[in-house]
Design a protein around this motif. Structure first.
Motif, PDB file in Angstrom:
ATOM      1  N   THR A 164       0.859  -1.189   0.000  1.00 16.38           N
ATOM      2  CA  THR A 164       0.000   0.000   0.000  1.00 16.38           C
ATOM      3  C   THR A 164       0.896   1.239   0.000  1.00 16.38           C
ATOM      4  O   THR A 164       2.068   1.172   0.342  1.00 16.38           O
ATOM      5  N   GLY A 165       0.319   2.371  -0.398  1.00 16.84           N
ATOM      6  CA  GLY A 165       1.083   3.620  -0.400  1.00 16.84           C
ATOM      7  C   GLY A 165       2.086   3.717  -1.530  1.00 16.84           C
ATOM      8  O   GLY A 165       3.068   4.467  -1.438  1.00 16.84           O
ATOM      9  N   ALA A 166       1.848   2.990  -2.630  1.00 16.72           N
ATOM     10  CA  ALA A 166       2.834   2.903  -3.711  1.00 16.72           C
ATOM     11  C   ALA A 166       3.057   4.205  -4.451  1.00 16.72           C
ATOM     12  O   ALA A 166       4.066   4.351  -5.146  1.00 16.72           O
ATOM     13  N   THR A 167       2.146   5.153  -4.325  1.00 14.89           N
ATOM     14  CA  THR A 167       2.334   6.446  -4.994  1.00 14.89           C
ATOM     15  C   THR A 167       2.966   7.479  -4.069  1.00 14.89           C
ATOM     16  O   THR A 167       3.164   8.626  -4.465  1.00 14.89           O
ATOM     17  N   GLY A 168       3.293   7.079  -2.845  1.00 14.08           N
ATOM     18  CA  GLY A 168       3.949   7.987  -1.911  1.00 14.08           C
ATOM     19  C   GLY A 168       5.458   7.874  -1.995  1.00 14.08           C
ATOM     20  O   GLY A 168       6.006   7.044  -2.735  1.00 14.08           O
ATOM     21  N   LEU A 169       6.147   8.673  -1.229  1.00 13.87           N
ATOM     22  CA  LEU A 169       7.603   8.708  -1.240  1.00 13.87           C
ATOM     23  C   LEU A 169       8.207   7.362  -0.848  1.00 13.87           C
ATOM     24  O   LEU A 169       9.020   6.786  -1.579  1.00 13.87           O
TER      25      LEU A 169
END
Length: 241
Positions: free
Chosen positions: A6-11
């Motif tokens: 999850t959070g693959a588009t975050g830093l």
């Protein structure tokens, strides 16, 4: 092996995804995301599962993840970006709901939940502790409690310091634009407080390896909570950086 992210588009998530894509042992990646993930385009082993609800996990989704070895939970937000209740929902309730669901996927065999927490999280807050530190600490403890109740559900809480993206150009076009103050402070940390920094490559490597592991407790002076809390120094040591 099959991993969830999850959070693959975050830093941090972008750095983790880049490492997973390059790791031969990872044969399948299920990316749970609110929006498309450009970095996954063209990669046969990566599949994006678009969802807007991170509080509920239906039978169809859990069946899709039924052979997953573990998850790297990199989903998060800044406490300055949302109000207190929304921050608690994203930082605490989302990972705990997911963990409870994932613990049921294959209770007869190991599943690893790698939670990206952060330096400053604590289970013993005081009057000066930030909302970030309190809520991250609560999430860490709740995950550890769940780990204690489920024989084959292992938890690793990672507390990275200041995350440095500069030397991983492969993620620069897909990660969020970093605010000016972060770009300005990085050279200062480099020269004076380098021990506080952690490169995105190191986080990607260590979190992926822990998700792929046998779930055993870790050892070292920079490991706490009976082998389940990985401090920034330990992440760097384990990454060889």
């Amino acid at each position: 092996m099959h991993l969830v992210l999850t959070g693959a588009t975050g830093l941090i998530g972008a750095g983790v995804l880049q490492h997973m894509l390059a790791t031969e042992a990872v044969t399948r990646i299920s990316i749970i995301s609110r929006r498309p993930v450009p970095m996954a385009n063209g990669h046969d082993k990566a599949r994006v599962l678009l969802r807007t609800d991170f509080m509920n996990y239906d039978a169809e989704l859990l069946e899709e993840l039924s052979d997953a070895q573990g998850v790297v939970w990199a989903l998060g937000t800044s406490q300055a970006s949302v109000d207190k209740e929304e921050y608690r929902k994203i930082t605490y309730h989302y990972p705990i709901r997911a963990a409870r669901a994932f613990a049921t996927i294959h209770p007869e065999s190991p599943f690893n939940f790698v939670f990206i927490s952060g330096a400053g999280a604590t289970q013993t807050p005081n009057m000066l502790t930030s909302l970030y530190g309190r809520v991250k600490g609560l999430a860490e403890q709740a995950l550890l409690d769940l780990h204690g109740k489920s024989l084959n559900f292992s938890v690793y809480n990672l507390r990275p310091g200041a995350v440095d993206w500069r030397s991983q150009p492969a993620i620069h076009s897909t990660m969020p634009t970093q605010p000016l103050y972060k770009r300005a402070v990085m050279p200062v940390l480099d020269s004076i407080y380098s021990s506080l920094l952690i490169k995105t490559q190191a986080l990607g490597k260590v979190s992926t390896e822990l998700a792929l592991s046998n779930g055993a407790p870790l050892e070292g002076e920079d490991i706490e909570m009976e082998g389940r809390l990985v401090l920034n120094a330990a992440i760097k040591r384990m990454a060889g950086s």
